[in-house]
Design a protein around this motif. Structure first.
Motif, PDB file in Angstrom:
ATOM      1  N   ILE A  14       0.836  -1.200   0.000  1.00  0.00           N
ATOM      2  CA  ILE A  14       0.000   0.000   0.000  1.00  0.00           C
ATOM      3  C   ILE A  14       0.876   1.257   0.000  1.00  0.00           C
ATOM      4  CG2 ILE A  14      -0.217   0.118   2.524  1.00  0.00           C
ATOM      5  CD1 ILE A  14      -2.924   1.004  -0.074  1.00  0.00           C
ATOM      6  N   THR A  15       2.046   1.202   0.658  1.00  0.00           N
ATOM      7  CA  THR A  15       2.946   2.355   0.666  1.00  0.00           C
ATOM      8  C   THR A  15       3.507   2.620  -0.730  1.00  0.00           C
ATOM      9  OG1 THR A  15       3.562   1.880   2.959  1.00  0.00           O
ATOM     10  CG2 THR A  15       5.014   3.346   1.718  1.00  0.00           C
ATOM     11  N   VAL A  16       3.973   1.561  -1.387  1.00  0.00           N
ATOM     12  CA  VAL A  16       4.500   1.711  -2.747  1.00  0.00           C
ATOM     13  C   VAL A  16       3.394   2.151  -3.698  1.00  0.00           C
ATOM     14  CG1 VAL A  16       5.517   0.477  -4.709  1.00  0.00           C
ATOM     15  CG2 VAL A  16       6.366   0.061  -2.392  1.00  0.00           C
ATOM     16  N   GLY A  17       2.203   1.565  -3.541  1.00  0.00           N
ATOM     17  CA  GLY A  17       1.094   1.905  -4.427  1.00  0.00           C
ATOM     18  C   GLY A  17       0.694   3.362  -4.335  1.00  0.00           C
ATOM     19  N   LEU A  18       0.492   3.852  -3.119  1.00  0.00           N
ATOM     20  CA  LEU A  18       0.101   5.251  -2.947  1.00  0.00           C
ATOM     21  C   LEU A  18       1.213   6.194  -3.395  1.00  0.00           C
ATOM     22  CD1 LEU A  18      -1.728   5.122   0.518  1.00  0.00           C
ATOM     23  CD2 LEU A  18      -2.761   5.450  -1.735  1.00  0.00           C
ATOM     24  N   THR A  19       2.461   5.833  -3.102  1.00  0.00           N
ATOM     25  CA  THR A  19       3.586   6.687  -3.506  1.00  0.00           C
ATOM     26  C   THR A  19       3.645   6.842  -5.019  1.00  0.00           C
ATOM     27  OG1 THR A  19       4.864   6.002  -1.561  1.00  0.00           O
ATOM     28  CG2 THR A  19       6.086   6.986  -3.400  1.00  0.00           C
ATOM     29  N   GLY A  20       3.534   5.726  -5.735  1.00  0.00           N
ATOM     30  CA  GLY A  20       3.603   5.780  -7.188  1.00  0.00           C
ATOM     31  C   GLY A  20       2.486   6.601  -7.797  1.00  0.00           C
ATOM     32  N   VAL A  21       1.265   6.385  -7.324  1.00  0.00           N
ATOM     33  CA  VAL A  21       0.120   7.097  -7.874  1.00  0.00           C
ATOM     34  C   VAL A  21       0.197   8.590  -7.565  1.00  0.00           C
ATOM     35  CG1 VAL A  21      -2.389   7.355  -7.719  1.00  0.00           C
ATOM     36  CG2 VAL A  21      -1.377   5.069  -7.863  1.00  0.00           C
ATOM     37  N   ILE A  22       0.524   8.945  -6.322  1.00  0.00           N
ATOM     38  CA  ILE A  22       0.587  10.356  -5.942  1.00  0.00           C
ATOM     39  C   ILE A  22       1.733  11.058  -6.672  1.00  0.00           C
ATOM     40  CG2 ILE A  22       0.992  11.951  -4.026  1.00  0.00           C
ATOM     41  CD1 ILE A  22      -1.805  10.652  -4.139  1.00  0.00           C
ATOM     42  N   TYR A  23       2.864  10.384  -6.822  1.00  0.00           N
ATOM     43  CA  TYR A  23       3.981  10.973  -7.562  1.00  0.00           C
ATOM     44  C   TYR A  23       3.548  11.325  -8.982  1.00  0.00           C
ATOM     45  CZ  TYR A  23       8.530  11.573  -9.768  1.00  0.00           C
ATOM     46  OH  TYR A  23       9.590  12.087 -10.469  1.00  0.00           O
ATOM     47  N   ALA A  24       2.861  10.396  -9.627  1.00  0.00           N
ATOM     48  CA  ALA A  24       2.419  10.643 -11.001  1.00  0.00           C
ATOM     49  C   ALA A  24       1.403  11.781 -11.071  1.00  0.00           C
ATOM     50  CB  ALA A  24       1.827   9.364 -11.589  1.00  0.00           C
ATOM     51  N   LEU A  25       0.492  11.848 -10.100  1.00  0.00           N
ATOM     52  CA  LEU A  25      -0.544  12.877 -10.119  1.00  0.00           C
ATOM     53  C   LEU A  25       0.026  14.275  -9.904  1.00  0.00           C
ATOM     54  CD1 LEU A  25      -3.372  11.068  -8.107  1.00  0.00           C
ATOM     55  CD2 LEU A  25      -3.395  11.637 -10.542  1.00  0.00           C
ATOM     56  N   ILE A  26       1.073  14.376  -9.092  1.00  0.00           N
ATOM     57  CA  ILE A  26       1.665  15.686  -8.819  1.00  0.00           C
ATOM     58  C   ILE A  26       2.708  16.063  -9.867  1.00  0.00           C
ATOM     59  CG2 ILE A  26       3.096  16.996  -7.196  1.00  0.00           C
ATOM     60  CD1 ILE A  26       1.715  15.567  -4.913  1.00  0.00           C
ATOM     61  N   GLU A  27       3.577  15.129 -10.204  1.00  0.00           N
ATOM     62  CA  GLU A  27       4.693  15.445 -11.089  1.00  0.00           C
ATOM     63  C   GLU A  27       4.322  15.369 -12.564  1.00  0.00           C
ATOM     64  OE1 GLU A  27       7.503  16.653 -10.048  1.00  0.00           O
ATOM     65  OE2 GLU A  27       6.856  16.482  -7.960  1.00  0.00           O
ATOM     66  N   GLY A  28       3.327  14.533 -12.936  1.00  0.00           N
ATOM     67  CA  GLY A  28       2.940  14.417 -14.332  1.00  0.00           C
ATOM     68  C   GLY A  28       2.535  15.739 -14.961  1.00  0.00           C
ATOM     69  N   PRO A  29       1.592  16.484 -14.348  1.00  0.00           N
ATOM     70  CA  PRO A  29       1.202  17.777 -14.935  1.00  0.00           C
ATOM     71  C   PRO A  29       2.331  18.799 -14.950  1.00  0.00           C
ATOM     72  CG  PRO A  29      -0.461  16.982 -13.399  1.00  0.00           C
ATOM     73  CD  PRO A  29       0.732  16.094 -13.224  1.00  0.00           C
ATOM     74  N   ALA A  30       3.246  18.713 -13.970  1.00  0.00           N
ATOM     75  CA  ALA A  30       4.318  19.707 -13.889  1.00  0.00           C
ATOM     76  C   ALA A  30       5.466  19.401 -14.848  1.00  0.00           C
ATOM     77  CB  ALA A  30       4.845  19.783 -12.450  1.00  0.00           C
ATOM     78  N   ARG A  31       5.823  18.116 -14.986  1.00  0.00           N
ATOM     79  CA  ARG A  31       6.999  17.743 -15.766  1.00  0.00           C
ATOM     80  C   ARG A  31       6.671  17.061 -17.075  1.00  0.00           C
ATOM     81  NH1 ARG A  31      11.365  15.352 -11.364  1.00  0.00           N
ATOM     82  NH2 ARG A  31      11.219  17.042  -9.829  1.00  0.00           N
TER      83      ARG A  31
END
Length: 483
Positions: A209-226
């Motif tokens: 669950i830690t890896v899952g949430l980290t991956g999804v949140i990283y993509a949601l925040i960094e995807g639009p920016a980068r």
């Protein structure tokens, strides 16, 4: 101390004082950070993405580890894990206050969340194990009330510290209180553990669950920016894959963190879906409101903190009445009406734009929002607990609490993107803020629809007290409520 001690005894008072002080640090920290975000962004030269990570870094580890945090305490000693959590939290708070870069601050916030995940469930578990049954309700009520008062002080204290000194003192403030709680716990609180626990600790589930949430949140925040770079794509694929693995782990684990069988109850599922959408609206809206008041409307940090206090005060003093009312009406009515009223308050927040006054725009919105949330939060977890037998009420409450944390985690990452907000340090949020408030209002109203369709009108309302943590508008709920 198998039978527990009276709450009014010296041992009982020390126990309550230590747990209130320890959990109060986590509660205070969660309510002072929002108003300090613009100052952090200016000082560390970061934009909206950095501000999102300052909040979500903490929520990420807290959301993922709060269930295993309680389970580890039950197995290896509640006081031991409580103390370890406080030490980790204090060290991370110092690191936050000394942060020379936004990356340092985010990393320290992630570690803070790990400490809080041990402290928050451990504080209530120590009272539950250490105070005798006849005094337990009163002790938990005292603990919850003082924790709520601590949360209510957050906007005042945080805004004043930012304006009078520096945002860094928002984090330094908690260190002596955390260490004081450690001293009390070591000297005056006896150890306790659950000797009936069987099966292996669900480490695989916690990791997944830690890896899952980290991956999804990283993509949601960094995807639009980068942009959707290879790193972002790998993160989202790994995150979604890990969440699938988590479900598989919970199906096979001897003692799962998330017993999937609980979701066979439509009421339990409906209560948690309501929690998900309502707390998503709450978390996303309050995050952006603090930025809007300061970056778009030139409020000082203290003024921004004071602006939302009416909601906190209404919830702090209105929740006891709401809890008693829910015991007579059942949770369905308030869980249906409350989200619609809160949605009205969120819709009014769309009017909080440059040129709008406090009395004609901000105050009506936060008051109506506070009334709606007051009606909603007290019976919310009661509906989840009423859907399971008493033996599983602790697990059901923990799951509901974790859902509330995940909702805020996702909202802080998703809502600015969906609303088209991309503001740099001290830049106004623009029209996207109003769009975000309308989205949050719709989300909150959907919670009322879900509750109307899924909650039984005569469902049992628990009298077990749970606190609420994570936002300025989340004081304790006397009946229940996400912790």
């Amino acid at each position: 101390m198998p039978m527990g001690v009276p709450a009014a005894s010296p041992a009982g008072r020390w126990l309550i004082a230590g747990t209130v002080l320890g959990s109060g640090v986590a509660f205070l920290d969660s309510t002072v950070v929002n108003v300090a975000l613009p100052a952090m962004a200016r000082d560390l030269d970061t934009g909206l993405g950095g501000q999102q990570w300052v909040l979500d870094g903490y929520l990420l580890t807290l959301s993922a580890l709060i269930l295993p945090g309680g389970a580890v305490g039950d197995r290896y000693g509640r006081r031991r894990i409580f103390v370890i959590g406080l030490v980790v939290f204090a060290a991370a708070s110092m690191a936050c206050g000394l942060a020379p870069t936004s990356g340092w601050l985010i990393a320290a916030r992630i570690v803070q969340g790990i400490g809080a995940a041990a402290v928050v469930p451990g504080s209530l578990a120590l009272i539950d194990a250490g105070i005798n049954e006849s005094d337990r309700g009163r002790a938990i009520g005292l603990w919850a009330g003082m924790s709520g008062a601590t949360s209510a002080l957050g906007p005042f204290v945080g805004g004043w510290l930012v304006d009078a000194a520096s945002w860094r003192w928002v984090f330094f403030l908690g260190v002596p209180f955390a260490l004081g709680a450690v001293w009390i716990a070591v000297r005056h609180i006896p150890e306790s553990r659950d000797t009936t626990v069987t099966g292996r600790l669900d480490i695989a589930g916690a990791a997944a669950i830690t890896v899952g949430l980290t991956g999804v949140i990283y993509a949601l925040i960094e995807g639009p920016a980068r942009g959707w770079t290879a790193t972002v794509v790998v993160a989202v694929v790994a995150g979604v894959g890990a969440l699938v693995v988590f479900v598989v782990c919970e199906r096979r684990a001897d003692a799962p963190l998330l017993p999937l069988g609980l979701f066979r109850s439509w009421q339990f599922t409906g209560a948690n879906l309501t929690t998900l959408v309502v707390y998503a609206a709450l978390g996303g809206a309050l995050f952006l409101l603090a930025l809007q008041l300061q970056q778009s409307m030139d409020y000082s940090a203290f003024e921004a903190g004071v602006a939302t206090v009416p909601s906190t005060v209404i919830m702090l003093f209105g929740s006891p009445l709401s809890g008693r009312l829910a015991q007579f009406t059942g949770p369905r009515l308030p869980m249906t009406v409350g989200p619609f009223i809160a949605a009205g308050g969120l819709a009014l927040m769309a009017r909080i734009v440059p040129g709008a006054g406090y009395l004609d725009a901000v105050l009506p919105a936060v008051v109506l929002f506070g009334v709606g949330m007051t009606i909603t939060v007290a019976p919310l977890t009661a509906a989840a607990l009423g859907a399971v037998d008493a033996a599983h009420s602790g697990t059901a409450s923990g799951v509901n609490n974790a859902v509330a944390r995940v909702a805020s985690l996702l909202a802080v990452a998703v809502l600015p993107v969906v609303a088209g907000i991309d503001a740099g340090p001290d830049q106004p949020l623009g029209q996207g803020f109003s769009t975000a408030m309308y989205i949050a209002a719709i989300c909150c109203a959907v919670g009322g629809v879900i509750a109307a369709a899924s909650i039984r009108s005569g469902a049992r309302v628990s009298t077990h007290v749970q606190p609420s943590v994570g936002h300025a508008c989340q004081p304790p709920e006397p009946a229940t409520g996400p912790r």
